[in-house]
Design an enzyme around this catalytic site. Structure first.
Site, PDB file in Angstrom:
ATOM      1  N   ASP A  85       0.854  -1.456  -0.012  1.00  0.00           N
ATOM      2  CA  ASP A  85      -0.016   0.006   0.014  1.00  0.00           C
ATOM      3  C   ASP A  85       0.919   1.262   0.015  1.00  0.00           C
ATOM      4  O   ASP A  85       1.998   1.235   0.409  1.00  0.00           O
ATOM      5  CB  ASP A  85      -1.008   0.166   1.382  1.00  0.00           C
ATOM      6  CG  ASP A  85      -1.804  -1.181   1.090  1.00  0.00           C
ATOM      7  OD1 ASP A  85      -2.280  -1.840   0.239  1.00  0.00           O
ATOM      8  OD2 ASP A  85      -2.472  -1.129   2.376  1.00  0.00           O
ATOM      9  N   ARG A  86       0.313   2.271  -0.407  1.00  0.00           N
ATOM     10  CA  ARG A  86       1.215   3.485  -0.600  1.00  0.00           C
ATOM     11  C   ARG A  86       1.409   3.969   0.879  1.00  0.00           C
ATOM     12  O   ARG A  86       2.474   4.242   1.198  1.00  0.00           O
ATOM     13  CB  ARG A  86       0.260   4.697  -1.140  1.00  0.00           C
ATOM     14  CG  ARG A  86       0.944   6.148  -1.263  1.00  0.00           C
ATOM     15  CD  ARG A  86      -0.153   7.126  -1.225  1.00  0.00           C
ATOM     16  NE  ARG A  86      -0.798   7.431  -2.667  1.00  0.00           N
ATOM     17  CZ  ARG A  86      -0.500   8.094  -3.368  1.00  0.00           C
ATOM     18  NH1 ARG A  86       0.658   8.834  -3.270  1.00  0.00           N
ATOM     19  NH2 ARG A  86      -1.270   7.977  -4.544  1.00  0.00           N
TER      20      ARG A  86
END
Length: 235
Positions: A73-74
């Site tokens: 995930d970012r």
């Protein structure tokens, strides 16, 4: 070759560090806030774009390229593995079920036991949010093993092993337990003002795609986690 300074390193953006590199793979410690790969809204500020530029040493016509093996995930920092050849990518993905992925997470509250395993089925909604369902026909099986490493105040540091690899798996399942990850704006409670998601891919263990040798690589836990639980290390 480990991630020491070299001629191409000047092409890496701040915060993205090479942990290991050889002919077949490149392993980095990704900072929180950086995408793994491009989206419609963001094309260049990604680990994939930066590492492609790195292996090409700024020469856009270079034949060198990298291949995405998995994603983070970012908002999640830590270990990210890329392949340098399509054959290496296929090998790594074919053996992904035998790859061990360990995370560090700081969650709200104190757990009611020392360790446990969360099992549920996860579904992604139309707004890119994941939720649990009891209907196995609708969701994908997700299993997460966790162990308490340290507790302090209203937080617990957990060592988490991903037994499956679903989108937002740790974040959703910890929230389902009533212990959302600190700093989680999507699945956590209101009023959580921690500056980032307290989730970090701490280590990965896998068979090298060419030699077959078992490798374990680690990314140190972000020092900012100490603001919540004090200084600590995963066992």
């Amino acid at each position: 070759m480990s991630g020491q300074a070299r001629s191409g390193s000047r092409h890496l953006p701040p915060g993205l560090h090479i942990i290991h590199e050889d002919r077949d793979i490149i392993v980095v410690d990704k900072p929180a806030g950086m995408l793994t790969m491009a989206t419609e809204a963001e094309k260049t500020r990604t680990a994939y774009y930066a590492l492609t530029d790195y292996v090409r040493k700024g020469n856009a016509k270079s034949r060198y390229r990298i291949f995405i093996v998995h994603r983070l995930d970012r908002e999640t920092s830590g270990i990210l593995l890329f392949a340098k050849t399509e054959a290496a990518k296929r090998t790594l993905q074919d053996q992904w079920g035998d790859t061990t992925k360990i995370y560090a997470a700081v969650v709200h509250g104190q757990m009611d036991k020392a360790s446990g395993t969360v099992i549920s089925h996860l579904v992604e909604s139309g707004v890119h949010k994941v939720y649990s369902t009891r209907d196995a026909r609708l969701g994908k099986l997700a299993q997460t093993a966790w162990t308490v490493v340290k507790e302090k105040g209203g937080y617990s540091l957990l060592r988490i092993e991903l037994l499956t690899g679903r989108k937002h798996q740790i974040r959703v399942q910890m929230a389902d337990l009533g212990h959302p990850v600190a700093g989680d704006r999507k699945y956590g409670g209101k009023g959580d003002n921690f500056s980032r998601l307290a989730l970090h891919a701490a280590s990965i263990s896998f068979a090298h795609p060419f030699s077959g040798q078992r490798m374990t690589l680690e990314a140190p836990m972000p020092t900012i986690f100490a603001q919540l639980v004090g200084r600590a290390q995963l066992p």
